[in-house]
Motif scaffolding. Structure first.
Motif, PDB file in Angstrom:
ATOM      1  N   MET A   1      -7.011  18.830  45.629  1.00 35.57           N
ATOM      2  CA  MET A   1      -8.267  19.168  46.269  1.00 35.57           C
ATOM      3  C   MET A   1      -9.148  19.957  45.201  1.00 35.57           C
ATOM      4  O   MET A   1      -8.574  20.936  44.814  1.00 35.57           O
ATOM      5  CB  MET A   1      -7.972  19.816  47.617  1.00 35.57           C
ATOM      6  N   ASN A   2     -10.340  19.469  45.071  1.00 40.64           N
ATOM      7  CA  ASN A   2     -11.106  20.273  44.297  1.00 40.64           C
ATOM      8  C   ASN A   2     -11.568  21.628  44.891  1.00 40.64           C
ATOM      9  O   ASN A   2     -11.628  21.794  46.005  1.00 40.64           O
ATOM     10  CB  ASN A   2     -12.505  19.376  43.602  1.00 40.64           C
ATOM     11  N   THR A   3     -12.142  22.173  43.898  1.00 44.08           N
ATOM     12  CA  THR A   3     -12.707  23.756  44.031  1.00 44.08           C
ATOM     13  C   THR A   3     -13.735  23.623  45.509  1.00 44.08           C
ATOM     14  O   THR A   3     -13.556  24.572  46.359  1.00 44.08           O
ATOM     15  CB  THR A   3     -13.003  24.677  43.163  1.00 44.08           C
ATOM     16  N   ILE A   4     -14.739  22.829  45.100  1.00 48.61           N
ATOM     17  CA  ILE A   4     -15.913  22.760  46.281  1.00 48.61           C
ATOM     18  C   ILE A   4     -15.309  22.482  47.442  1.00 48.61           C
ATOM     19  O   ILE A   4     -15.610  23.129  48.562  1.00 48.61           O
ATOM     20  CB  ILE A   4     -16.886  22.158  45.682  1.00 48.61           C
ATOM     21  N   GLN A   5     -14.446  21.522  47.616  1.00 46.60           N
ATOM     22  CA  GLN A   5     -14.042  21.066  48.920  1.00 46.60           C
ATOM     23  C   GLN A   5     -13.322  22.187  49.464  1.00 46.60           C
ATOM     24  O   GLN A   5     -13.038  22.164  50.604  1.00 46.60           O
ATOM     25  CB  GLN A   5     -13.328  19.727  48.683  1.00 46.60           C
ATOM     26  N   TYR A   6     -12.305  22.783  48.861  1.00 41.14           N
ATOM     27  CA  TYR A   6     -11.468  23.788  49.221  1.00 41.14           C
ATOM     28  C   TYR A   6     -12.093  24.901  49.791  1.00 41.14           C
ATOM     29  O   TYR A   6     -11.899  25.390  50.825  1.00 41.14           O
ATOM     30  CB  TYR A   6     -10.549  24.249  48.203  1.00 41.14           C
ATOM     31  N   GLU A  41     -22.019  22.062  44.354  1.00 44.22           N
ATOM     32  CA  GLU A  41     -21.747  22.064  43.168  1.00 44.22           C
ATOM     33  C   GLU A  41     -22.944  21.613  42.110  1.00 44.22           C
ATOM     34  O   GLU A  41     -23.874  20.628  42.631  1.00 44.22           O
ATOM     35  CB  GLU A  41     -20.720  20.911  42.995  1.00 44.22           C
ATOM     36  N   VAL A  46     -20.422  26.218  40.678  1.00 50.89           N
ATOM     37  CA  VAL A  46     -20.485  26.224  42.248  1.00 50.89           C
ATOM     38  C   VAL A  46     -21.472  27.260  42.508  1.00 50.89           C
ATOM     39  O   VAL A  46     -21.364  28.452  41.898  1.00 50.89           O
ATOM     40  CB  VAL A  46     -19.069  26.651  42.891  1.00 50.89           C
ATOM     41  N   GLU A  61     -14.702  27.572  34.798  1.00 46.16           N
ATOM     42  CA  GLU A  61     -13.609  26.936  35.280  1.00 46.16           C
ATOM     43  C   GLU A  61     -13.180  27.961  36.663  1.00 46.16           C
ATOM     44  O   GLU A  61     -12.087  28.920  36.653  1.00 46.16           O
ATOM     45  CB  GLU A  61     -12.428  26.601  34.402  1.00 46.16           C
ATOM     46  N   GLN A  63     -11.550  29.324  39.684  1.00 52.18           N
ATOM     47  CA  GLN A  63     -10.019  29.324  40.377  1.00 52.18           C
ATOM     48  C   GLN A  63     -10.014  30.256  41.561  1.00 52.18           C
ATOM     49  O   GLN A  63     -11.110  30.984  41.895  1.00 52.18           O
ATOM     50  CB  GLN A  63      -9.140  29.833  39.546  1.00 52.18           C
TER      51      GLN A  63
END
Length: 101
Positions: A1-6, A41, A46, A61, A63
Motif C-alpha cells: 500500500m502506498n503512503t497516501i492510501q495508508y 498527493e 504529500v 520519500e 515514511q
C-alpha cells in the motif's frame, strides 16, 4: 500500500486529531483538536490539510509507522507547517506525529 492510501485509511478510523512537530507541540499538547480536511498527493510528496487553515507539506520519500493512536511520519526532505497559506515553520529532519482518536 502506498503512503497516501495508508494515511487516508489510518485517519478514516479516527474523528479528532492533534499533532506534534519535530520540535514539539504548538501550544499545550492536546488542548486543540482538529479535523482532517484532506490528504493530497502532489508532485513532490504529500500534503495533509486540517481544519483551522493548517497544512503540513511533506516533500521527499516520506515514511510512516503506526503506533496505534499516533502516526509517525519521517524520512521527508522538507516539512512545511502552514497556517492560512503562510509558512509558519520549516523542518529538514525529524519526526512529525499525527495523533488521532
Amino acid at each position: 500500500m502506498n503512503t497516501i492510501q495508508y494515511i487516508k485509511d489510518w485517519i478514516s478510523n479516527k474523528e479528532s486529531f492533534s499533532f506534534f512537530l519535530p520540535d514539539g507541540p504548538q501550544g499545550r499538547p492536546f488542548d486543540k483538536q482538529y479535523l482532517i480536511d484532506g490528504v493530497i498527493e502532489n508532485q513532490n510528496g504529500v500534503t495533509i490539510k486540517m481544519s483551522g487553515g493548517i497544512e503540513f507539506e511533506f516533500e521527499g520519500e516520506v515514511q510512516y509507522r503506526d503506533e496505534f493512536c499516533n502516526l509517525i511520519v519521517n524520512g521527508f526532505s522538507v516539512l512545511r507547517y502552514k497556517v492560512n497559506g503562510v509558512v509558519n515553520s520549516e523542518y529538514l529532519e525529524g519526526e512529525f506525529c499525527l495523533n488521532g482518536f
